[in-house]
Design an enzyme around this catalytic site. Structure first.
Site, PDB file in Angstrom:
ATOM      1  N   ASP A  84       0.873  -1.169   0.000  1.00  0.00           N
ATOM      2  CA  ASP A  84       0.000   0.000   0.000  1.00  0.00           C
ATOM      3  C   ASP A  84       0.912   1.220   0.000  1.00  0.00           C
ATOM      4  OD1 ASP A  84      -2.322   1.561   0.212  1.00  0.00           O
ATOM      5  OD2 ASP A  84      -2.413   1.402   2.378  1.00  0.00           O
ATOM      6  N   THR A  85       0.307   2.380  -0.013  1.00  0.00           N
ATOM      7  CA  THR A  85       1.102   3.601  -0.013  1.00  0.00           C
ATOM      8  C   THR A  85       2.021   3.657   1.200  1.00  0.00           C
ATOM      9  OG1 THR A  85       1.032   5.999  -0.188  1.00  0.00           O
ATOM     10  CG2 THR A  85      -0.675   4.986   1.181  1.00  0.00           C
ATOM     11  N   ILE A  87       3.240   6.625   2.048  1.00  0.00           N
ATOM     12  CA  ILE A  87       3.042   7.983   2.554  1.00  0.00           C
ATOM     13  C   ILE A  87       1.550   8.282   2.480  1.00  0.00           C
ATOM     14  CG2 ILE A  87       3.651  10.409   2.269  1.00  0.00           C
ATOM     15  CD1 ILE A  87       6.142   9.154   0.610  1.00  0.00           C
ATOM     16  N   SER A  88       0.877   8.141   3.612  1.00  0.00           N
ATOM     17  CA  SER A  88      -0.562   8.364   3.673  1.00  0.00           C
ATOM     18  C   SER A  88      -0.866   9.848   3.796  1.00  0.00           C
ATOM     19  CB  SER A  88      -1.159   7.614   4.868  1.00  0.00           C
ATOM     20  OG  SER A  88      -1.037   6.231   4.675  1.00  0.00           O
ATOM     21  N   HIS A 123      -2.811  -4.183  -4.579  1.00  0.00           N
ATOM     22  CA  HIS A 123      -2.510  -2.833  -4.078  1.00  0.00           C
ATOM     23  C   HIS A 123      -3.813  -2.067  -4.159  1.00  0.00           C
ATOM     24  CE1 HIS A 123      -0.877   1.174  -3.704  1.00  0.00           C
ATOM     25  NE2 HIS A 123       0.366   0.723  -3.638  1.00  0.00           N
ATOM     26  N   CYS A 124      -4.171  -1.347  -3.093  1.00  0.00           N
ATOM     27  CA  CYS A 124      -5.486  -0.701  -3.089  1.00  0.00           C
ATOM     28  C   CYS A 124      -5.532   0.610  -3.880  1.00  0.00           C
ATOM     29  CB  CYS A 124      -6.006  -0.525  -1.673  1.00  0.00           C
ATOM     30  SG  CYS A 124      -5.038   0.557  -0.636  1.00  0.00           S
ATOM     31  N   LEU A 125      -4.439   1.026  -4.463  1.00  0.00           N
ATOM     32  CA  LEU A 125      -4.351   2.169  -5.365  1.00  0.00           C
ATOM     33  C   LEU A 125      -4.648   3.493  -4.650  1.00  0.00           C
ATOM     34  CD1 LEU A 125      -6.052   0.687  -8.559  1.00  0.00           C
ATOM     35  CD2 LEU A 125      -3.627   0.667  -7.943  1.00  0.00           C
TER      36      LEU A 125
END
Length: 155
Positions: A84-85, A87-88, A123-125
């Protein structure tokens, strides 16, 4: 489930940040009969309370839970590689520090060599190239667009 025909016995490898998405996996994987192998850099581990719950669930359900800092160890024999990312939202000021901490965590075909022969990628994009390279992201093993479509139906 749609791809493999079921979840029980699958091994999920999470490689990346110990964020809310990982913690969702941690609270459900064992209950669904899935093994979970997690690789995060030091200092970016999931919440300790969630980890303790996941350890207990894993013990009760007879599944395996591994926490490591080594992405290849996490990917070993995994059916599904997930990230996943890094950097949220709200972490933009930490970008430089986070990118440095996550060096070596990009999912690549080299990572996939450690995985099961029937591996897939999720990956949730949206994804950033530092999280997963183009070769994996656009490969036939990538299920990211099917994943996005399925998410659409839950909205």
């Amino acid at each position: 489930q749609e791809h493999y025909g079921g979840l029980k016995g699958l091994t999920i490898a999470w490689i990346g940040d110990g964020n809310n998405v990982l913690q969702s996996f941690m609270t459900s994987a064992a209950k669904l009969g899935m093994h979970l192998r997690i690789a995060t850099p030091r200092g970016f581990e999931p919440d300790l309370r969630i980890t303790k719950m996941a350890e207990q669930d894993s013990k009760e359900c007879g599944t395996l839970l591994l926490l490591t800092t080594d992405p290849l160890e996490a990917a070993d024999s995994a059916n599904v590689l997930v990230t996943d990312t890094w950097i949220s939202m709200g972490q933009e000021e930490e970008k430089k520090e986070r990118l440095k901490a996550f060096q070596g965590y990009q999912i690549t075909m080299q990572t996939a060599k450690s995985a099961s022969s029937n591996w897939t990628f999720l990956h949730c994009l949206p994804r950033k190239p530092e999280e997963v390279d183009d070769e994996v992201f656009y490969s036939p093993q990538s299920l990211v667009f099917q994943e996005a479509e399925n998410r659409k139906w839950t909205i």
